[in-house]
Design an enzyme around this catalytic site. Structure first.
Site, mmCIF file in Angstrom:
data_model
loop_
_atom_site.group_PDB
_atom_site.id
_atom_site.type_symbol
_atom_site.label_atom_id
_atom_site.label_comp_id
_atom_site.label_asym_id
_atom_site.label_seq_id
_atom_site.Cartn_x
_atom_site.Cartn_y
_atom_site.Cartn_z
ATOM 1 N N LYS A 162 0.832 -1.208 0.000
ATOM 2 C CA LYS A 162 0.000 0.000 0.000
ATOM 3 C C LYS A 162 0.864 1.255 0.000
ATOM 4 O O LYS A 162 0.503 2.273 -0.614
ATOM 5 C CB LYS A 162 -0.920 -0.004 1.236
ATOM 6 C CG LYS A 162 -1.843 1.215 1.342
ATOM 7 C CD LYS A 162 -2.711 1.393 0.111
ATOM 8 C CE LYS A 162 -3.895 2.311 0.305
ATOM 9 N NZ LYS A 162 -3.699 3.554 0.987
ATOM 10 N N GLU A 169 0.669 6.782 -6.692
ATOM 11 C CA GLU A 169 -0.441 7.747 -6.748
ATOM 12 C C GLU A 169 0.091 9.185 -6.709
ATOM 13 O O GLU A 169 -0.392 10.049 -7.449
ATOM 14 C CB GLU A 169 -1.377 7.506 -5.572
ATOM 15 C CG GLU A 169 -2.528 8.485 -5.433
ATOM 16 C CD GLU A 169 -3.267 8.276 -4.129
ATOM 17 O OE1 GLU A 169 -3.398 9.252 -3.357
ATOM 18 O OE2 GLU A 169 -3.706 7.133 -3.869
#
Length: 289
Positions: A162, A169
């Protein structure tokens, strides 16, 4: 399955609701009594049947640390703790070891999906043993869309995955931001909403982020009223640090992190230094405050 959910904010509250819609028995605890079905974390544990499963959706760092310590004091051997927040993977590895000493199981689950997850599901990156993964898998199947969850490795692997996801991102957001900045500054009166929509029709830069850009530009083509101030929640920093530690070049992700730092400066001292030096060596004009 029965599961206790600690933290009923934007993510935790929606996840609890999606689990309930899927037929699971969810008992929630939150500092806000209006949202909570338990008076305390200890009370939450008493309402759960052994072997228990408690899913944390609280801020990483101090809050998670305190929650894990408190849970360790009230849970019983064989109970399971799931950390679904954006915790640093090294902290998760430590938490897994500390809980194991008490006979408790631990899973670190990287969760992506934001406020849209309630309806479309969450992407889940799960770290832990085969046993713990199988224990929590019924909930994962409900929370995720098709092919939306995976057992990615031992404790720590979920939050590492993550972390890198969020680092990527950062870079994607920066690239889109720079592109639309160039478009907005050009001599052409581009319809940015139209372009965002167009690029999502088969182009190589199509993405869900562009769908969200289309929504934002439809609401206000120039994003008036939004200050260009961007926070970071830690994952971009950790990704850059791990890249440095492993001697892996990650310039786009690292630069996108630094760009967020720059967004918080109303008047950069570094830029003042450059302006002053240009004035000193070249007599270039300086704008005064």
């Amino acid at each position: 399955m029965q599961i206790g959910m600690m933290g009923l904010g934007r993510m935790g509250g929606n996840m609890a609701e999606r689990l309930r819609r899927g037929g699971h028995d969810v008992i929630g605890y939150d500092n806000d009594p209006a949202k909570s079905q338990a008076a305390s974390l200890a009370d939450l544990v008493t309402k759960l049947q052994a072997p228990r499963a408690v899913w944390l959706m609280v801020p990483a760092g101090e809050v998670t640390e305190k929650s894990v310590v408190e849970l360790a004091g009230v849970l019983q051997p064989g109970d399971l703790v799931v950390d679904g927040g954006n915790s640093y993977f090294r902290d998760s590895i430590r938490h897994g070891g500390e809980l194991a000493e008490r006979g408790l199981l631990f899973v670190d689950a990287g969760v992506s999906g934001g406020i849209w997850g309630l309806e479309i599901g969450y992407c889940l990156m799960v770290g832990g043993s085969d046993e713990t993964f199988q224990r929590i898998e019924p909930a994962l199947k409900t929370l995720a869309p098709a092919d939306g969850y995976a057992h990615v490795g031992p404790v720590g692997a979920g939050h590492f995955a993550k972390m890198v996801h969020n680092g990527i991102e950062y870079g994607m957001l920066e690239a889109y931001a720079e592109g639309f900045d160039v478009l907005a500054a050009s001599q052409f009166d581009f319809d940015l909403r139209e372009l965002a929509h167009l690029w999502n029709q088969g182009s190589v830069v199509r993405s869900w982020l562009l769908e969200l850009a289309e929504r934002a530009f439809a609401a206000d083509p120039r994003l008036a009223g939004i200050r260009g101030y961007v926070e970071d929640s830690g994952e971009g920093r950790w990704t850059a640090l791990e890249a440095i530690s492993e001697s892996v070049p990650a310039p786009a992700i690292t630069l996108s992190l630094f760009r967020r730092f720059a967004s918080r400066q109303d008047d950069s001292f570094a830029m003042k230094v450059i302006a002053a030096l240009r004035n000193q060596f070249g007599g270039h004009a300086v704008k005064t405050e």
